[in-house]
Write an enzyme that holds these catalytic residues in place. Structure first.
Site, PDB file in Angstrom:
ATOM      1  N   GLU A 209      -0.651  46.271 -22.324  1.00  0.00           N
ATOM      2  CA  GLU A 209       0.755  46.371 -22.740  1.00  0.00           C
ATOM      3  C   GLU A 209       1.355  47.742 -22.485  1.00  0.00           C
ATOM      4  O   GLU A 209       0.821  48.776 -22.927  1.00  0.00           O
ATOM      5  CB  GLU A 209       0.896  46.030 -24.221  1.00  0.00           C
ATOM      6  CG  GLU A 209       2.349  46.057 -24.702  1.00  0.00           C
ATOM      7  CD  GLU A 209       2.555  45.395 -26.049  1.00  0.00           C
ATOM      8  OE1 GLU A 209       3.677  45.514 -26.582  1.00  0.00           O
ATOM      9  OE2 GLU A 209       1.614  44.778 -26.564  1.00  0.00           O
ATOM     10  N   LYS A 225       3.962  39.458 -27.056  1.00  0.00           N
ATOM     11  CA  LYS A 225       3.900  38.701 -28.302  1.00  0.00           C
ATOM     12  C   LYS A 225       3.703  37.237 -27.953  1.00  0.00           C
ATOM     13  O   LYS A 225       4.488  36.673 -27.182  1.00  0.00           O
ATOM     14  CB  LYS A 225       5.192  38.855 -29.111  1.00  0.00           C
ATOM     15  CG  LYS A 225       5.208  40.066 -30.020  1.00  0.00           C
ATOM     16  CD  LYS A 225       4.226  39.911 -31.140  1.00  0.00           C
ATOM     17  CE  LYS A 225       4.002  41.213 -31.866  1.00  0.00           C
ATOM     18  NZ  LYS A 225       2.801  41.162 -32.712  1.00  0.00           N
TER      19      LYS A 225
END
Length: 398
Positions: A209, A225
């Site tokens: 990420e 997410k």
């Protein structure tokens, strides 16, 4: 197992080959440390300003990120620097509680390591023996599920919309931990794979990420997410899940607001929304948000705006950090912070999910997930275990 430095401090062996996450690929195997600054709360002062000033003092000015970079690879000069900011330091920068004490106090809360080039390159490190003991969990599955229910209660009261809750586990080890930490960088999808070491501590990262990236005057963040097993059915479930999409869009909105604090007016945009990508044996949903950086924004401003990352706090960020401090039994340590590379004209910081740390006696890992009104406690416990499993397997050599 360990070596004693000339000052009598119990230290881990240091890697002779630098493998800092996001360091330039052509430079990684030729880097040597030039200077180092570490910050702990007892040092006082503002760590974001301290990091920026230290970098400027060592030939890496980052006081105006919109300014075109000039060449800085001169003979004997710096190439760039590894930058690490813990989740606790990020909470401090956000004016929020820093949470439970870290389980690995040997680690600094902020570290900046400036590197230059070696001629000839340093030799590759020799691998040492390594034995990992049994894992000890910071909370039981029942306690984790209770924390999920507590977040749902807070959402029901209107205190928050989403909170990320994180658990911790540790194990004793014998031998040299650094080759095991380096294995994390080889996990599939580890965009920020690499290691950072210091006296008595080390971090290994397999994060996919992007917390924040800067190049050509444009800022980018890629919040992740939403998680499912990496099967055809898992991909279909993730794309069809209203709960996962709602959780994801909340954080995209939060990241848009974070970048807006740094951006030229009207330049924030969502370039990609809810793209499904693979990390190890999991599908995860990722979006891309970008903005043109405003004039006069420096590294310290950037860190205050984006740390800690919204995908590991929740929304609203300050209220979520209050809940995290109240619920988590063990501090986040090296996890859920920032780790990557900085240089004039280029910043690339990963969010330290899928990350492990070692001190002189134990190895530490963390995992969790975002909790919304639609979260099922047992499913959230299982998701955290699925995220942790590849990291634990890589550390054990499987």
């Amino acid at each position: 197992m360990r070596q004693i430095g000339p000052d009598g401090v119990d230290t881990l062996p240091l890697l002779t080959v630098v493998d800092a996450p996001a360091a330039p690929a052509d430079c990684r195997r030729t880097l040597v440390e030039h200077a180092r600054w570490e910050w702990r709360p007892a040092d006082g002062g503002d760590p974001a300003t301290g990091a920026q000033e230290f970098l400027a003092a060592h030939g890496l000015p980052l006081d105006d990120l919109a300014r075109p970079a000039t060449a800085h690879h001169g003979a004997g000069g710096p190439c760039g620097a590894a930058l690490y900011v813990s989740a606790a330091a990020g909470a401090l920068l956000a004016g929020a509680p820093t949470g439970a004490p870290t389980p690995a106090p040997a680690l600094p809360e902020v570290a900046v390591v400036v590197y230059g080039h070696a001629d000839p390159p340093p030799p590759p490190p020799a691998g040492g023996r390594w034995r990992l003991g049994d894992w000890s969990e910071s909370w039981t599955p029942a306690a984790h599920a209770a924390a999920v229910r507590a977040v749902r209660d807070a959402i029901g009261r209107g205190d928050v919309y989403q909170v990320n809750v994180v658990g911790h586990a540790s194990a004793r080890y014998a031998g040299d931990p650094l080759p095991a930490l380096a294995r994390l960088g080889a996990l599939p999808g580890a965009r920020y794979g690499g290691t950072l070491t210091g006296a008595g501590w080390a971090i290994g990262c397999a994060s996919p990420e992007t917390l924040v990236e800067l190049s050509d005057g444009r800022l980018v963040t890629r919040p992740i997410k939403g998680t499912r097993p990496a099967t055809a059915a898992g991909a279909r479930e993730l794309l069809a899940s209203a709960k996962e999409r709602a959780e994801h869009v909340m954080i995209v909105d939060l990241e848009r607001n974070d970048l807006a604090r740094l951006a030229r007016t009207g330049t924030v945009r969502v370039d990609e929304l809810f793209a499904v990508r693979r990390w190890c044996d999991l599908w995860q949903a990722e979006s891309t948000v970008s903005a043109a950086v405003a004039d006069g924004i420096g590294l310290a401003d950037l860190l205050r705006a984006v740390c800690p990352g919204g995908s590991v706090t929740g929304a609203p960020k300050r209220a979520a950090l209050d809940r995290i401090a109240a619920l988590e039994l063990v501090g986040r340590g090296a996890s859920m912070g920032a780790l990557g590379w900085v240089a004039p004209g280029r910043i690339d910081l990963g969010l330290t999910i899928r990350t492990a740390a070692v001190d002189a006696q134990r190895v530490h890992v963390w995992a969790g997930g975002g909790i919304t009104w639609g979260s099922d406690p047992d499913a959230e416990v299982a998701e955290a275990a699925a995220k942790s499993a590849p990291v634990r397997a890589a550390l054990s050599g499987r």
